[in-house]
Scaffold this active site. Sequence first.
Site, PDB file in Angstrom:
ATOM      1  NE  ARG A  36       1.573  11.499  -9.507  1.00  0.00           N
ATOM      2  CZ  ARG A  36       1.606  10.440  -8.695  1.00  0.00           C
ATOM      3  NH1 ARG A  36       1.000  10.479  -7.518  1.00  0.00           N
ATOM      4  NH2 ARG A  36       2.231   9.345  -9.033  1.00  0.00           N
TER       5      ARG A  36
ATOM      6  N   GLY B  59       2.928   9.340  -2.856  1.00  0.00           N
ATOM      7  CA  GLY B  59       4.318   8.909  -2.790  1.00  0.00           C
ATOM      8  C   GLY B  59       5.231   9.874  -3.519  1.00  0.00           C
ATOM      9  NE  ARG B  60       5.428   7.333  -8.505  1.00  0.00           N
ATOM     10  CZ  ARG B  60       4.936   6.585  -9.488  1.00  0.00           C
ATOM     11  NH1 ARG B  60       5.694   6.274 -10.524  1.00  0.00           N
ATOM     12  NH2 ARG B  60       3.699   6.146  -9.433  1.00  0.00           N
TER      13      ARG B  60
ATOM     14  CG  ASP C 268      -2.668 -18.177   2.805  1.00  0.00           C
ATOM     15  OD1 ASP C 268      -3.226 -19.289   2.781  1.00  0.00           O
ATOM     16  OD2 ASP C 268      -1.441 -18.029   2.683  1.00  0.00           O
TER      17      ASP C 268
ATOM     18  CE  LYS D  84       1.345   2.694  -0.321  1.00  0.00           C
ATOM     19  NZ  LYS D  84       1.816   1.381  -0.760  1.00  0.00           N
TER      20      LYS D  84
ATOM     21  CG  ASP E  29      -0.209  -1.490   0.548  1.00  0.00           C
ATOM     22  OD1 ASP E  29      -1.155  -2.287   0.428  1.00  0.00           O
ATOM     23  OD2 ASP E  29       0.235  -0.810  -0.398  1.00  0.00           O
ATOM     24  CG  LEU E  30       2.221  -6.456   4.629  1.00  0.00           C
ATOM     25  CD1 LEU E  30       2.586  -7.397   5.770  1.00  0.00           C
ATOM     26  CD2 LEU E  30       3.454  -6.186   3.773  1.00  0.00           C
ATOM     27  CE  LYS E  31      -2.112  -3.671  -2.845  1.00  0.00           C
ATOM     28  NZ  LYS E  31      -0.830  -3.043  -2.481  1.00  0.00           N
ATOM     29  CG  LEU E  32      -2.738 -10.014   5.120  1.00  0.00           C
ATOM     30  CD1 LEU E  32      -3.224 -10.451   6.498  1.00  0.00           C
ATOM     31  CD2 LEU E  32      -1.265 -10.305   4.963  1.00  0.00           C
TER      32      LEU E  32
ATOM     33  CB  THR F  81      -5.041   0.731 -10.245  1.00  0.00           C
ATOM     34  OG1 THR F  81      -3.826   0.624  -9.508  1.00  0.00           O
ATOM     35  CG2 THR F  81      -6.096   1.395  -9.416  1.00  0.00           C
TER      36      THR F  81
HETATM   37  O1  C5P Z   1       4.140   7.526  -6.052  1.00  0.00           O
HETATM   38  P1  C5P Z   1       2.654   7.400  -6.016  1.00  0.00           P
HETATM   39  O2  C5P Z   1       1.975   8.586  -5.347  1.00  0.00           O
HETATM   40  O3  C5P Z   1       2.051   7.051  -7.341  1.00  0.00           O
HETATM   41  O4  C5P Z   1       2.439   6.152  -5.027  1.00  0.00           O
HETATM   42  C1  C5P Z   1       1.229   5.522  -4.816  1.00  0.00           C
HETATM   43  C2  C5P Z   1       1.420   4.395  -3.856  1.00  0.00           C
HETATM   44  O5  C5P Z   1       0.204   3.651  -3.809  1.00  0.00           O
HETATM   45  C3  C5P Z   1       2.495   3.366  -4.246  1.00  0.00           C
HETATM   46  O6  C5P Z   1       3.024   2.843  -3.019  1.00  0.00           O
HETATM   47  C4  C5P Z   1       1.729   2.302  -4.989  1.00  0.00           C
HETATM   48  O7  C5P Z   1       2.325   1.027  -4.910  1.00  0.00           O
HETATM   49  C5  C5P Z   1       0.418   2.297  -4.223  1.00  0.00           C
HETATM   50  N1  C5P Z   1      -0.740   1.776  -4.933  1.00  0.00           N
HETATM   51  C6  C5P Z   1      -1.166   2.271  -6.153  1.00  0.00           C
HETATM   52  N2  C5P Z   1      -2.276   1.752  -6.748  1.00  0.00           N
HETATM   53  C7  C5P Z   1      -2.957   0.769  -6.158  1.00  0.00           C
HETATM   54  C8  C5P Z   1      -2.546   0.264  -4.933  1.00  0.00           C
HETATM   55  C9  C5P Z   1      -1.422   0.805  -4.341  1.00  0.00           C
HETATM   56  O8  C5P Z   1      -0.559   3.196  -6.676  1.00  0.00           O
HETATM   57  N3  C5P Z   1      -4.050   0.297  -6.722  1.00  0.00           N
END
Ligand code: C5P
Length: 227
Positions: free
Chosen positions: A178, A207-208, A64, A30, A59-62, A118
């Site tokens: 998680r 991500g994390r 316009d 992503k 993931d640019l969430k357009l 969210t």
């Molecule tokens: O680090 P983590 O697993 O929380 O990352 C989740 C990813 O999903 C991040 O890039 C975050 O910006 C993205 N995201 C999110 N909630 C959303 C939309 C995108 O956590 N509603």
Amino acid sequence: MELCVALDLPSAEENLALAESLKSHNIWMKVGFRAYIRDGKPFIEALKKINPEFKIFLDLKLYDIPNTMADAAEEIAKLGVNMFNIHASSGVIAMKTVMERLSTYENRPLVLAVTALTSFDEENFSSIYEKGINEKAEQFAKMSYENGLDGVVCSTFESRAIKDATSDKFLTLCPGIRPFGEDVGDQQRVATLEVAAQEGVDFPVIGRPIYRDEHPAQKVEKILELI
Ligand code: C5P
């Protein structure tokens, strides 16, 4: 389920090093606002060079006017990414215009709609959309389905209801995962991979729990074993 790794590290070098360490897996990557604004098209090309089989979600969430969104969608298709997203609140005409424009591309990217960010609480959300989050998210999902989009970005806990209201094949991409109950960070409603599987999530975004792990590659292997 197909794993999507969020490349949210502070520099292109760090993101590419992470990608390099994961290159033996044909997973989704992503690329968000920050990375794309900073590192642009060369970054996408560098990722593809590391592993041409990596699938890329831009993931640019357009949001316009419809014609501008369709122009952007076409440029995204030319980049060769595999999936991108728009805001569902950009409306039916924007959805139709984007999908119509992409229909001429043989391998068009998948298009997802963001239902509700969210970060909204009920009060702030309804001050804009005049409905509760769950109700509106489902309505946005139906609208996206009826206008030919491929799926939505939503919470794991909305995935099943959205599929019930649309189709099992309508894709759900869900952050806030998680895998093994790791630290939640700033996420509010988190789910484990087991719950994500139960709720029919197609793309868990992680991500994390991966890039903050001491051994990201081993973590990804553990996740892939599970899914
Ligand atoms: O680090 P983590 O697993 O929380 O990352 C989740 C990813 O999903 C991040 O890039 C975050 O910006 C993205 N995201 C999110 N909630 C959303 C939309 C995108 O956590 N509603």
